[in-house]
Scaffold this motif. Structure first.
Motif, mmCIF file in Angstrom:
data_model
loop_
_atom_site.group_PDB
_atom_site.id
_atom_site.type_symbol
_atom_site.label_atom_id
_atom_site.label_comp_id
_atom_site.label_asym_id
_atom_site.label_seq_id
_atom_site.Cartn_x
_atom_site.Cartn_y
_atom_site.Cartn_z
ATOM 1 N N VAL A 112 -42.903 -35.915 -0.885
ATOM 2 C CA VAL A 112 -41.695 -35.439 -1.566
ATOM 3 C C VAL A 112 -42.021 -35.058 -3.010
ATOM 4 N N GLU A 113 -42.802 -35.903 -3.695
ATOM 5 C CA GLU A 113 -43.201 -35.607 -5.076
ATOM 6 C C GLU A 113 -43.998 -34.300 -5.141
ATOM 7 N N ALA A 114 -44.926 -34.131 -4.202
ATOM 8 C CA ALA A 114 -45.739 -32.909 -4.167
ATOM 9 C C ALA A 114 -44.866 -31.688 -3.911
ATOM 10 N N GLU A 115 -43.913 -31.845 -2.992
ATOM 11 C CA GLU A 115 -43.001 -30.743 -2.686
ATOM 12 C C GLU A 115 -42.124 -30.406 -3.888
ATOM 13 N N ILE A 116 -41.641 -31.441 -4.562
ATOM 14 C CA ILE A 116 -40.826 -31.231 -5.766
ATOM 15 C C ILE A 116 -41.651 -30.522 -6.834
#
Length: 194
Positions: free
Chosen positions: A51-55
């Motif tokens: 999720v952090e990478a996607e954000i």
């Protein structure tokens, strides 16, 4: 030893064995729960990282898109400003009149004349310059005013004999000057270092 004692010993042994089995089962269950909790923690950590990478990726894409849009807007504003300057220059050139217009028109006609020998030559020019061109052409043998040419001023000269056409209009001169000096014009207009 009586049968009852033997039965009781077997029962005690069975109870002990059941306790051991229960203890082993509980230990195995605890191990399974601990392993499942560890797996769950790992899955949660991976999901959070994803999720952090996607954000971060989405943020970078939006930032990149915003930068590109801002650059395009700056370029469009510059194009508009340059076009406005060019339009102003064209208006000022079209407004040249009197002796200055005659002098410039003669210079452009003289420059075009070098392409033609003793040929009969047709000269085209701006509709508003017809009288001026007719007066100027009285000084040139074999030259005649042939009609309108959509331009800011100057002349277009042609001859059937040599199949040559020379465009010496104010527009063509402005185009050459504009193209040759566009970088300097832009630098001056937008306070850029050359």
């Amino acid at each position: 030893m009586s049968l009852e004692t033997v039965v009781e010993d077997i029962r005690d042994e069975a109870r002990e064995r059941a306790k051991e089995i229960r203890a082993d089962a509980e230990e195995r269950a605890d191990d399974i729960v601990a392993e499942a909790e560890a797996d769950a923690d790992e899955i949660v950590a991976e999901a959070e990282a994803d999720v952090e990478a996607e954000i971060e990726q989405e943020r970078e894409q939006k930032l990149s898109s915003a930068k590109l849009e801002a650059k395009q807007m700056r370029l469009e504003a510059r194009r508009d400003a340059l076009q406005s300057v060019r339009s102003t220059v064209e208006d000022r050139i079209a407004a040249i009149d009197g002796d200055e217009r005659e002098e410039l028109t003669r210079e452009l006609l003289d420059a075009a004349s070098t392409e033609f020998g003793d040929e009969d030559v047709r000269v085209f020019g701006r509709a508003d310059d017809e009288a001026l061109l007719s007066d100027i052409l009285d000084d040139y043998d074999g030259y005649e005013y042939a009609g309108e040419y959509d331009c800011l001023g100057g002349v277009v000269v042609e001859s059937d004999a040599s199949r040559v056409r020379v465009n010496n209009t104010f527009d063509s001169v402005l185009e050459d000057v504009w193209e040759n000096n566009l970088k300097a014009i832009s630098a001056r207009l937008f306070d850029e270092e050359q």
